[in-house]
Design an enzyme around this catalytic site. Structure first.
Site, PDB file in Angstrom:
ATOM      1  CD  GLN A   1      -3.244   0.522   2.458  1.00  0.00           C
ATOM      2  OE1 GLN A   1      -3.284  -0.984   3.092  1.00  0.00           O
ATOM      3  NE2 GLN A   1      -3.978   1.718   2.181  1.00  0.00           N
TER       4      GLN A   1
ATOM      5  CB  SER B   1       2.954  -4.918   3.930  1.00  0.00           C
ATOM      6  OG  SER B   1       1.418  -4.314   4.350  1.00  0.00           O
ATOM      7  CG  LEU B   2      -1.310  -5.261  -0.423  1.00  0.00           C
ATOM      8  CD1 LEU B   2      -3.115  -6.346  -0.933  1.00  0.00           C
ATOM      9  CD2 LEU B   2      -2.170  -3.914  -1.360  1.00  0.00           C
TER      10      LEU B   2
ATOM     11  NE  ARG C   1      -2.800  -8.058   4.530  1.00  0.00           N
ATOM     12  CZ  ARG C   1      -1.904  -6.966   4.420  1.00  0.00           C
ATOM     13  NH1 ARG C   1      -2.569  -6.009   3.715  1.00  0.00           N
ATOM     14  NH2 ARG C   1      -0.682  -6.004   5.413  1.00  0.00           N
TER      15      ARG C   1
ATOM     16  CG  HIS D   1       2.781  -4.513   9.026  1.00  0.00           C
ATOM     17  ND1 HIS D   1       1.908  -5.678   9.045  1.00  0.00           N
ATOM     18  CD2 HIS D   1       2.799  -3.791   8.240  1.00  0.00           C
ATOM     19  CE1 HIS D   1       2.012  -5.859   7.746  1.00  0.00           C
ATOM     20  NE2 HIS D   1       2.223  -5.028   7.396  1.00  0.00           N
TER      21      HIS D   1
ATOM     22  CD  GLN E   1       1.400  -9.724   5.749  1.00  0.00           C
ATOM     23  OE1 GLN E   1       0.153  -9.323   6.335  1.00  0.00           O
ATOM     24  NE2 GLN E   1       2.099  -9.454   4.368  1.00  0.00           N
TER      25      GLN E   1
END
Length: 290
Positions: A9, A88-89, A113, A198, A247
């Site tokens: 992102q 991440s994503l 998500r 996170h 995660q």
């Protein structure tokens, strides 16, 4: 050895994917499938929306995922990875491009998500900041000190030598940023994000996402995926599932991930998706290893 990496992102931009849609028949089918899965024309937002339209977490994440997988597919026979990773994503894009998830299942998980994270963003005021040129140990010590006082701030993205993103409540991130500047950080840059990604503030989203992940079929992929939570290569579908659940409220160990990929033989990195953020980080990591 060839490594393919997928951004997260923040890499989105207005018009993303339009060139592929206009030039490739398969891309038209892919974007049509994405619109069907999403239940609205996300392709129209990607092609014609503004910066503001693309900033919402529940739009940004599917948009970046769709674009990243489309870029990987556009490479055709050149997409022959020995290893993949995503930031991440971007881990969902990596899993889909390497065959561990189908496109439809990958997009459904990304939507779940994003929706879960958007709820957390609306419920709790959180933010993130990039800390430049301060030792990781000092950043961790300051965060630990504030957490001991009942505040919430953690190292969230360990991106490259000299770049760590912290995440937490707005007040705690602002206080930590001041303390880190006093400790010698060159800069503490607030990020234009909607929440504390996170970090422990994402725990409700993690619990919601877990159900969706457990219902989804994960396949054996064409190569190992280096996952954010431990920076290690994984091929077992059940291990990959578990790491994907963890995660969401754990730090992204990107610096260590790239180092491990290089140690395991990666000598050619290709970024698939909008922007070149990961390419820049990888360049700094490689330089620090010379």
């Amino acid at each position: 050895m060839k490594a393919f990496v997928f951004p997260g992102q923040g890499s989105q931009f207005p018009g993303m994917g339009r060139d592929l849609y206009n030039s490739c028949g398969w891309a038209k089918e892919m974007f049509s499938e994405a619109d069907r899965v999403m239940g609205f024309s996300i392709s129209d937002i990607m092609f014609n929306g503004s910066d503001e339209d693309l900033k919402r977490t529940d739009i940004t994440q599917p948009a970046v995922f769709i674009h990243s997988v489309a870029v990987a597919r556009s490479l055709g026979d050149e997409f022959r990875p020995d290893m993949v990773a995503g930031h991440s994503l971007g881990e969902y894009s990596a899993l889909t491009a390497s065959g561990i998830l189908s496109f439809e299942d990958g997009l459904k998980l990304v939507r779940a998500r994003a929706d879960a994270m958007q709820k957390c963003c609306e419920k709790t005021r959180g933010t993130m900041a990039a800390i430049i040129a301060l030792d990781d140990a000092v950043i961790e010590e300051i965060c630990s000190r504030l957490n001991a006082e009942g505040k919430t701030v953690v190292p969230a993205n360990l991106n490259s030598p000299g770049q760590v993103v912290i995440s937490g409540s707005v007040e705690a991130v602002e206080e930590a940023s001041r303390m880190m500047l006093e400790a010698g950080a060159r800069r503490a840059l607030p990020l234009n994000v909607g929440g504390a990604f996170h970090s422990p503030l994402m725990t409700p989203a993690k619990e919601e996402l877990q159900e969706a992940i457990c219902r989804t079929t994960f396949h054996n992929g064409i190569c190992p995926v280096y996952q954010n939570v431990d920076a290690a290569p994984h091929t077992d579908p059940e291990e990959i599932k578990e790491n994907l659940i963890i995660q969401l409220n754990s730090p992204v160990l990107w610096n260590r991930t790239v180092r491990n990929m290089i140690a395991d033989g990666a000598d050619e990195f290709t970024e698939c998706g909008p922007g070149q953020v990961l390419t820049g980080l990888i360049g700094r990591i490689r330089k620090s290893m010379q």
